[in-house]
Design a protein around this motif. Structure first.
Motif, PDB file in Angstrom:
ATOM      1  N   LEU A   1      73.340 -72.354   3.856  1.00  0.00           N
ATOM      2  CA  LEU A   1      74.227 -71.859   4.900  1.00  0.00           C
ATOM      3  C   LEU A   1      75.212 -72.964   5.276  1.00  0.00           C
ATOM      4  O   LEU A   1      74.812 -74.115   5.524  1.00  0.00           O
ATOM      5  CB  LEU A   1      73.390 -71.463   6.126  1.00  0.00           C
ATOM      6  CG  LEU A   1      73.949 -70.432   7.102  1.00  0.00           C
ATOM      7  CD1 LEU A   1      74.155 -69.095   6.405  1.00  0.00           C
ATOM      8  CD2 LEU A   1      73.008 -70.282   8.287  1.00  0.00           C
ATOM      9  N   ILE A   2      76.516 -72.630   5.297  1.00  0.00           N
ATOM     10  CA  ILE A   2      77.551 -73.547   5.767  1.00  0.00           C
ATOM     11  C   ILE A   2      78.460 -72.769   6.715  1.00  0.00           C
ATOM     12  O   ILE A   2      78.280 -71.574   6.910  1.00  0.00           O
ATOM     13  CB  ILE A   2      78.373 -74.152   4.604  1.00  0.00           C
ATOM     14  CG1 ILE A   2      79.122 -73.054   3.832  1.00  0.00           C
ATOM     15  CG2 ILE A   2      77.479 -74.948   3.661  1.00  0.00           C
ATOM     16  CD1 ILE A   2      80.092 -73.590   2.784  1.00  0.00           C
ATOM     17  N   THR A   3      79.451 -73.447   7.308  1.00  0.00           N
ATOM     18  CA  THR A   3      80.403 -72.754   8.169  1.00  0.00           C
ATOM     19  C   THR A   3      81.739 -72.604   7.461  1.00  0.00           C
ATOM     20  O   THR A   3      81.986 -73.223   6.426  1.00  0.00           O
ATOM     21  CB  THR A   3      80.635 -73.507   9.502  1.00  0.00           C
ATOM     22  OG1 THR A   3      81.551 -74.589   9.282  1.00  0.00           O
ATOM     23  CG2 THR A   3      79.325 -74.044  10.070  1.00  0.00           C
ATOM     24  N   ASN A   4      82.600 -71.792   8.042  1.00  0.00           N
ATOM     25  CA  ASN A   4      83.913 -71.551   7.448  1.00  0.00           C
ATOM     26  C   ASN A   4      84.939 -72.625   7.813  1.00  0.00           C
ATOM     27  O   ASN A   4      86.115 -72.497   7.475  1.00  0.00           O
ATOM     28  CB  ASN A   4      84.451 -70.175   7.868  1.00  0.00           C
ATOM     29  CG  ASN A   4      84.735 -70.086   9.363  1.00  0.00           C
ATOM     30  OD1 ASN A   4      84.054 -70.712  10.173  1.00  0.00           O
ATOM     31  ND2 ASN A   4      85.735 -69.302   9.739  1.00  0.00           N
ATOM     32  N   GLN A   5      84.502 -73.684   8.500  1.00  0.00           N
ATOM     33  CA  GLN A   5      85.428 -74.758   8.875  1.00  0.00           C
ATOM     34  C   GLN A   5      85.063 -76.090   8.227  1.00  0.00           C
ATOM     35  O   GLN A   5      85.539 -77.145   8.648  1.00  0.00           O
ATOM     36  CB  GLN A   5      85.469 -74.926  10.400  1.00  0.00           C
ATOM     37  CG  GLN A   5      86.122 -73.781  11.132  1.00  0.00           C
ATOM     38  CD  GLN A   5      86.409 -74.115  12.594  1.00  0.00           C
ATOM     39  OE1 GLN A   5      86.467 -75.272  13.001  1.00  0.00           O
ATOM     40  NE2 GLN A   5      86.598 -73.078  13.399  1.00  0.00           N
TER      41      GLN A   5
ATOM     42  N   ARG B   1      76.086 -68.976   1.757  1.00  0.00           N
ATOM     43  CA  ARG B   1      76.549 -68.049   2.792  1.00  0.00           C
ATOM     44  C   ARG B   1      77.364 -68.813   3.817  1.00  0.00           C
ATOM     45  O   ARG B   1      77.031 -69.945   4.172  1.00  0.00           O
ATOM     46  CB  ARG B   1      75.371 -67.347   3.480  1.00  0.00           C
ATOM     47  CG  ARG B   1      74.805 -66.196   2.670  1.00  0.00           C
ATOM     48  CD  ARG B   1      73.522 -65.638   3.246  1.00  0.00           C
ATOM     49  NE  ARG B   1      73.498 -65.589   4.696  1.00  0.00           N
ATOM     50  CZ  ARG B   1      72.369 -65.643   5.413  1.00  0.00           C
ATOM     51  NH1 ARG B   1      71.202 -65.755   4.815  1.00  0.00           N
ATOM     52  NH2 ARG B   1      72.414 -65.577   6.720  1.00  0.00           N
ATOM     53  N   VAL B   2      78.431 -68.180   4.280  1.00  0.00           N
ATOM     54  CA  VAL B   2      79.370 -68.838   5.194  1.00  0.00           C
ATOM     55  C   VAL B   2      79.326 -68.159   6.563  1.00  0.00           C
ATOM     56  O   VAL B   2      79.461 -66.932   6.667  1.00  0.00           O
ATOM     57  CB  VAL B   2      80.797 -68.791   4.628  1.00  0.00           C
ATOM     58  CG1 VAL B   2      81.771 -69.489   5.581  1.00  0.00           C
ATOM     59  CG2 VAL B   2      80.852 -69.444   3.244  1.00  0.00           C
ATOM     60  N   VAL B   3      79.144 -68.979   7.598  1.00  0.00           N
ATOM     61  CA  VAL B   3      79.109 -68.477   8.976  1.00  0.00           C
ATOM     62  C   VAL B   3      80.458 -68.754   9.637  1.00  0.00           C
ATOM     63  O   VAL B   3      80.971 -69.874   9.571  1.00  0.00           O
ATOM     64  CB  VAL B   3      77.993 -69.156   9.791  1.00  0.00           C
ATOM     65  CG1 VAL B   3      77.968 -68.620  11.220  1.00  0.00           C
ATOM     66  CG2 VAL B   3      76.637 -68.957   9.130  1.00  0.00           C
TER      67      VAL B   3
ATOM     68  N   HIS C   1      72.205 -66.638  12.268  1.00  0.00           N
ATOM     69  CA  HIS C   1      72.157 -66.487  10.808  1.00  0.00           C
ATOM     70  C   HIS C   1      71.009 -67.274  10.168  1.00  0.00           C
ATOM     71  O   HIS C   1      70.813 -67.193   8.953  1.00  0.00           O
ATOM     72  CB  HIS C   1      73.484 -66.929  10.188  1.00  0.00           C
ATOM     73  CG  HIS C   1      74.571 -65.905  10.296  1.00  0.00           C
ATOM     74  ND1 HIS C   1      75.293 -65.712  11.458  1.00  0.00           N
ATOM     75  CD2 HIS C   1      75.048 -64.999   9.393  1.00  0.00           C
ATOM     76  CE1 HIS C   1      76.181 -64.757  11.261  1.00  0.00           C
ATOM     77  NE2 HIS C   1      76.052 -64.299  10.028  1.00  0.00           N
ATOM     78  N   LEU C   2      70.289 -68.022  10.979  1.00  0.00           N
ATOM     79  CA  LEU C   2      69.178 -68.804  10.445  1.00  0.00           C
ATOM     80  C   LEU C   2      67.901 -67.976  10.451  1.00  0.00           C
ATOM     81  O   LEU C   2      67.401 -67.583  11.509  1.00  0.00           O
ATOM     82  CB  LEU C   2      68.980 -70.076  11.275  1.00  0.00           C
ATOM     83  CG  LEU C   2      69.928 -71.236  10.963  1.00  0.00           C
ATOM     84  CD1 LEU C   2      69.886 -72.283  12.072  1.00  0.00           C
ATOM     85  CD2 LEU C   2      69.586 -71.872   9.620  1.00  0.00           C
TER      86      LEU C   2
ATOM     87  N   LEU D   1      76.048 -78.565   7.791  1.00  0.00           N
ATOM     88  CA  LEU D   1      77.241 -78.373   8.617  1.00  0.00           C
ATOM     89  C   LEU D   1      77.789 -79.702   9.109  1.00  0.00           C
ATOM     90  O   LEU D   1      77.099 -80.713   9.133  1.00  0.00           O
ATOM     91  CB  LEU D   1      76.936 -77.451   9.794  1.00  0.00           C
ATOM     92  CG  LEU D   1      75.778 -77.775  10.748  1.00  0.00           C
ATOM     93  CD1 LEU D   1      76.083 -78.931  11.681  1.00  0.00           C
ATOM     94  CD2 LEU D   1      75.417 -76.539  11.561  1.00  0.00           C
ATOM     95  N   SER D   2      79.046 -79.665   9.482  1.00  0.00           N
ATOM     96  CA  SER D   2      79.679 -80.813  10.132  1.00  0.00           C
ATOM     97  C   SER D   2      79.338 -80.772  11.612  1.00  0.00           C
ATOM     98  O   SER D   2      79.522 -79.735  12.263  1.00  0.00           O
ATOM     99  CB  SER D   2      81.199 -80.761   9.946  1.00  0.00           C
ATOM    100  OG  SER D   2      81.552 -80.866   8.587  1.00  0.00           O
ATOM    101  N   ALA D   3      78.876 -81.885  12.128  1.00  0.00           N
ATOM    102  CA  ALA D   3      78.533 -81.941  13.546  1.00  0.00           C
ATOM    103  C   ALA D   3      79.758 -81.667  14.415  1.00  0.00           C
ATOM    104  O   ALA D   3      79.676 -81.008  15.457  1.00  0.00           O
ATOM    105  CB  ALA D   3      77.943 -83.312  13.876  1.00  0.00           C
ATOM    106  N   VAL D   4      80.885 -82.188  13.964  1.00  0.00           N
ATOM    107  CA  VAL D   4      82.187 -81.913  14.574  1.00  0.00           C
ATOM    108  C   VAL D   4      83.119 -81.479  13.446  1.00  0.00           C
ATOM    109  O   VAL D   4      83.263 -82.201  12.456  1.00  0.00           O
ATOM    110  CB  VAL D   4      82.768 -83.148  15.290  1.00  0.00           C
ATOM    111  CG1 VAL D   4      84.183 -82.867  15.792  1.00  0.00           C
ATOM    112  CG2 VAL D   4      81.867 -83.586  16.445  1.00  0.00           C
TER     113      VAL D   4
END
Length: 380
Positions: free
Chosen positions: A101-105, A125-127, A142-143, A152-155
């Motif tokens: 799982l990663i984010t879209n940013q 999968r992208v959140v 989503h988890l 993920l990036s913390a920021v």
């Protein structure tokens, strides 16, 4: 004795340096340490190599303190964030159908490496985290048990969105998902606690908020996981009997140095060790307080300009050191080039202009940058 920030950061008065989210200027003591190291090499070569190792030991201790690792055994020194992420991605034994799982940013480093696992049957999968106020909760939603790893990036590098690592990490623990944090836009800007956020892996280059050079990164691996990652790089430095060059049998080290296959980057270690000294002496709580005041000042100033929209979150719990904004009816690449030509050192990210001061940035520098920006907007 308090740190004299004007002496520690004697930057050129012709520039407004607002690009710490890209590459930071070094503090004066880092430059001094590197000059001394270079002179020692010139005159004595490696005569005092044992003392160099003391510097590396000091650096590991500082990194341990910075992220609240349990032991320096959990700290490896990687070349960069991408290398550390690759060690993780290709060290895990994946099963077909596993989900990352990663984010879209995410910055490309924290997307490409996971997408490269497609031929191993790993799904990415992208959140969506574009809604800042619900971003962390959306990740948590989503988890589930189908997720093998969350990275993920913390920021987030473009928007500056700061995620709720403690809540996300707690959910990862509940569903038994590995938690990998790209902390490059957090470490050096905000206090960090690997234990509270239940981090399994933490990676971050030293050349942004940690005020160090490019080419050296912290790579934290929670101790029980160290020996579970498959190794793909081998050399003299990663073995248990490091320094015994005659032995014909070998085993990987039991600590995180097993991920360091070859000779250390002593030049980078010398600089980063000195730079972290500034942050830790000033105190990370005070660094965060001062940086928050700088970003609040910028946000307030930008909000007073006509046609300017802040992209970054403005709530204290959702922001870090990045302030990204848009200007109505503006070619942001052209605006970026104009700002740079006038000495406002910034970046064009996320469809707008990204300013990123640090805790030491003088208020007149912020005023000057806003003044130049105002002139450019008015001249359009």
């Amino acid at each position: 004795m308090p740190i004299d920030l004007s002496q520690e950061f004697p930057q050129n008065h012709d520039i407004c340096y607002l690009n710490h989210a890209a590459v930071s200027p070094w503090p004066n003591r880092a430059a001094t340490a590197v000059k001394s190291f270079a002179q020692e090499n010139t005159v004595f070569g490696a005569t005092n190599y044992p003392n160099w190792m003391k510097v590396e030991t000091e650096l590991r201790e500082k990194l341990k303190h910075l992220i609240n690792a349990k032991s320096t055994k959990e700290i490896a020194l990687a070349k960069n964030t991408s290398e550390a992420l690759s060690v993780i991605a290709y060290g895990i034994t994946w099963q077909k159908g596993d989900t990352v799982l990663i984010t879209n940013q995410e910055f490309p480093s924290n997307r490409i490496v996971w997408e490269s696992l497609k031929d191993q049957g790993v799904n990415v999968r992208v959140v969506d985290v574009d809604n800042h106020e619900t971003a962390s909760q959306n990740i948590i939603n989503h988890l589930n048990k189908s997720v093998r790893l969350l990275s993920l990036s913390a920021v987030e590098y473009a928007s500056g969105l700061r995620l709720n690592l403690n809540a996300i990490g707690a959910r990862c623990k509940e569903v038994d998902a590995l938690f990998c944090i790209d902390a490059i836009q957090w470490l050096g800007a905000l206090p960090f606690d690997a234990q509270k956020c239940h981090a399994d892996f933490v990676v971050a280059d030293g050349h942004k908020w940690m005020l160090g050079p490019e080419g050296l990164a912290v790579f934290y691996v929670r101790e029980p996981l160290i020996t579970t990652l498959k190794l793909h790089q081998f050399g003299w430095h990663m073995v248990k009997s490091r320094g015994n060059y005659d032995i014909q049998t070998w085993q990987p080290a039991n600590d995180a140095t097993r991920f360091e296959c070859g000779s250390p980057n002593m030049l980078g270690a010398t600089a980063l060790n000195a730079s972290l000294g500034v942050l830790l002496e000033f105190g990370m709580n005070e660094v965060a307080r001062s940086l928050s005041a700088k970003t609040d000042y910028l946000i307030k100033s930008l909000q007073n300009l006509p046609g300017v929209t802040i992209i970054s979150p403005t709530q204290p719990s959702l922001k870090a050191g990045i302030v990204t904004f848009k200007v109505m009816n503006t070619d942001h690449q052209a605006l970026y080039r104009s700002l740079m030509s006038k000495g406002v050192i910034c970046a064009c990210r996320g469809g707008g202009i990204r300013f990123s001061p640090h805790f030491y940035t003088p208020e007149p520098v912020l005023d000057n940058a806003i003044s130049i920006l105002t002139e450019l907007i008015n001249s359009q």
